[in-house]
Write a protein that holds these residues in place. Structure first.
Motif, PDB file in Angstrom:
ATOM      1  N   SER A 191       0.837  -1.200   0.000  1.00  0.00           N
ATOM      2  CA  SER A 191       0.000   0.000   0.000  1.00  0.00           C
ATOM      3  C   SER A 191       0.877   1.256   0.000  1.00  0.00           C
ATOM      4  O   SER A 191       0.629   2.207  -0.756  1.00  0.00           O
ATOM      5  N   TYR A 192       1.915   1.250   0.849  1.00  0.00           N
ATOM      6  CA  TYR A 192       2.833   2.390   0.892  1.00  0.00           C
ATOM      7  C   TYR A 192       3.499   2.580  -0.462  1.00  0.00           C
ATOM      8  O   TYR A 192       3.560   3.694  -1.003  1.00  0.00           O
ATOM      9  N   MET A 193       4.026   1.471  -1.009  1.00  0.00           N
ATOM     10  CA  MET A 193       4.791   1.566  -2.249  1.00  0.00           C
ATOM     11  C   MET A 193       3.900   1.973  -3.418  1.00  0.00           C
ATOM     12  O   MET A 193       4.336   2.699  -4.331  1.00  0.00           O
ATOM     13  N   PHE A 194       2.651   1.536  -3.413  1.00  0.00           N
ATOM     14  CA  PHE A 194       1.742   1.923  -4.486  1.00  0.00           C
ATOM     15  C   PHE A 194       1.520   3.434  -4.473  1.00  0.00           C
ATOM     16  O   PHE A 194       1.500   4.084  -5.532  1.00  0.00           O
ATOM     17  N   ASP A 195       1.383   4.017  -3.288  1.00  0.00           N
ATOM     18  CA  ASP A 195       1.235   5.475  -3.184  1.00  0.00           C
ATOM     19  C   ASP A 195       2.484   6.184  -3.697  1.00  0.00           C
ATOM     20  O   ASP A 195       2.391   7.219  -4.384  1.00  0.00           O
ATOM     21  N   LEU A 196       3.661   5.619  -3.368  1.00  0.00           N
ATOM     22  CA  LEU A 196       4.912   6.233  -3.823  1.00  0.00           C
ATOM     23  C   LEU A 196       5.020   6.174  -5.355  1.00  0.00           C
ATOM     24  O   LEU A 196       5.466   7.136  -5.996  1.00  0.00           O
ATOM     25  N   VAL A 197       4.610   5.064  -5.918  1.00  0.00           N
ATOM     26  CA  VAL A 197       4.618   4.930  -7.384  1.00  0.00           C
ATOM     27  C   VAL A 197       3.739   6.006  -8.026  1.00  0.00           C
ATOM     28  O   VAL A 197       4.125   6.631  -9.027  1.00  0.00           O
ATOM     29  N   GLN A 198       2.577   6.245  -7.441  1.00  0.00           N
ATOM     30  CA  GLN A 198       1.681   7.270  -8.014  1.00  0.00           C
ATOM     31  C   GLN A 198       2.330   8.653  -7.921  1.00  0.00           C
ATOM     32  O   GLN A 198       2.221   9.466  -8.848  1.00  0.00           O
ATOM     33  N   ARG A 199       3.037   8.923  -6.796  1.00  0.00           N
ATOM     34  CA  ARG A 199       3.679  10.230  -6.633  1.00  0.00           C
ATOM     35  C   ARG A 199       4.797  10.428  -7.643  1.00  0.00           C
ATOM     36  O   ARG A 199       5.005  11.532  -8.153  1.00  0.00           O
TER      37      ARG A 199
END
Length: 400
Positions: A191-199
């Motif tokens: 979940s954390y990494m998915f948000d970072l990918v979007q950023r």
């Protein structure tokens, strides 16, 4: 002890400090069936042969969610060709040759800075925990830089990676609590990494995640789910295997003071010494695979569907391959060990791990005055597959 229960015995935490005698017993039959139906491969030639055998699959545990799906979601080390080759190339071009040939070498300045900072913090002290003060913070800081993970978020990953990495060990998979913690950690990390990918899609940097997210090469980019999986894979490697390599290296040097003193005055020997450390104390002890068909090898037949444990730790001490295999010889010639695996699944991050290990150990040996072990053997992490000390206390008289 019965031969067909040796691998189960080896998984016990009681043998974490000294598994070598059990590997040696297993190696008497280089390919052997265990009581639970697992086949353990411990001979150098046999591990090397099966690592390159297309009838051995790495995709057995990978991502059940990906099976039958139109979209791949697994990281590339749990894929078989052709998917493995395609996805590894899509990740690799943001890390090394031919697309970024100087990337790893360009990290040398920052690695030296992290090492110096870690050792400078020891000024005024007479005791250090090598794991806490150097072996852990160095690779973690480097991998955060490589991936573009903000350093202030790293503490979250510390606990996540410990829980996820533990699932690489078969005994932990049988532990309901450990499995649940690993699954929860994986979900939170994704979940954390998915948000970072979007950023990184709208705020890219020079890091690998930004490169993968915004990849416009003709071979196509990884899906967001694949980027997340591969980024987590690299984070675990940074938090576990390189940490163990450095800690195992310090421990081995302290147990061999004559060799350590020689390395202090001849730092040009450290690259060879680090290869010998990897051979003798392989951070990845074994890796499980699945036989896709019956495979005849070393006088036995591994049946289709069987779980196969390839032991790099045992292969690296095989007396049929290495002369005096239990001796630490920093100047050993023909040291083609299997600590980074071989063939298609040769470790993606090996050049970076080597650079970090060599620079860290060179500086540590040069700067610590009269270092000596407080406890031998030290306590070890629970993980049998990714083996290393949980704490390595060393007393010293000063820091140059």
């Amino acid at each position: 002890m019965a031969h067909d229960t040796l691998f189960a015995e080896l998984l016990s935490p009681a043998h974490r400090a000294t598994p070598q005698h059990l590997w040696a017993q297993l190696r008497e039959q280089p390919v052997s069936r265990q009581e639970d139906g697992t086949w353990v491969v411990t001979g150098y030639d046999e591990v090397r042969a099966l690592s390159a055998d297309p009838r051995i699959s790495a995709a057995h545990d990978g991502d059940a969610e990906a099976e039958g799906s139109e979209q791949r979601t697994a990281n590339f080390i749990v894929e078989d060709p052709p998917e493995h080759n395609e996805d590894r190339a899509r990740v690799m071009r943001h890390f090394g040759p031919p697309h970024r040939p100087g990337f790893v070498a360009s990290l040398e300045t920052s690695i030296n800075r992290y090492v110096d900072e870690a050792l400078n913090h020891l000024q005024g002290r007479t005791r250090t925990d090598v794991v806490e003060d150097l072996a852990y913070p160095l690779p973690v800081s480097v991998i955060c830089d490589v991936l573009g993970v903000p350093h202030e978020d790293e503490p979250q990953f510390s606990e996540w990676t410990k829980a996820m990495a533990l699932l690489a060990s078969p005994d932990a998979r049988l532990d309901a609590e450990a499995s649940q913690q690993g699954a929860q950690a994986s979900q939170e990390a994704r979940s954390y990494m998915f948000d970072l990918v979007q950023r990184r899609k709208t705020d890219p940097g020079e890091d690998m995640i930004s490169g993968m997210v915004n990849d416009e090469s003709p071979n196509g980019r990884l899906s967001d789910e694949q980027i997340v999986s591969n980024a987590i894979l690299l984070l675990i490697a940074g938090h576990e295997t390189t940490v163990n390599a450095i800690a195992n290296g310090v421990l081995l040097l302290l147990r061999n003071p004559e060799q350590m003193n020689r390395l202090r005055t001849h730092p040009e020997l450290m690259p060879g010494a680090f290869e010998e450390i990897l051979r003798l104390e392989s951070p990845v002890q074994f890796r499980d695979r699945v036989a896709l068909s019956d495979i005849a090898i070393a006088g036995v037949t591994i049946p289709k569907g069987a779980t196969v444990q390839l032991s790099y730790a045992a292969a690296n001490r095989d007396p049929r391959r290495f002369t005096d295999p239990d001796r630490f010889d920093p100047e050993r010639e023909d040291n083609q060990h299997l600590a980074f695996n071989t063939g298609l699944h040769f470790c993606f991050g090996a050049p970076l791990a080597r650079l970090e290990g060599i620079l860290a150990l060179t500086a540590w040996v040069r700067r610590l005055v009269n270092p000596r072990l407080v406890e031998d053997p030290p306590p070890y992490r629970r993980n049998a597959a990714l083996r290393g000390p949980s704490q390595l206390l060393v007393d010293f008289d000063g820091v140059n």
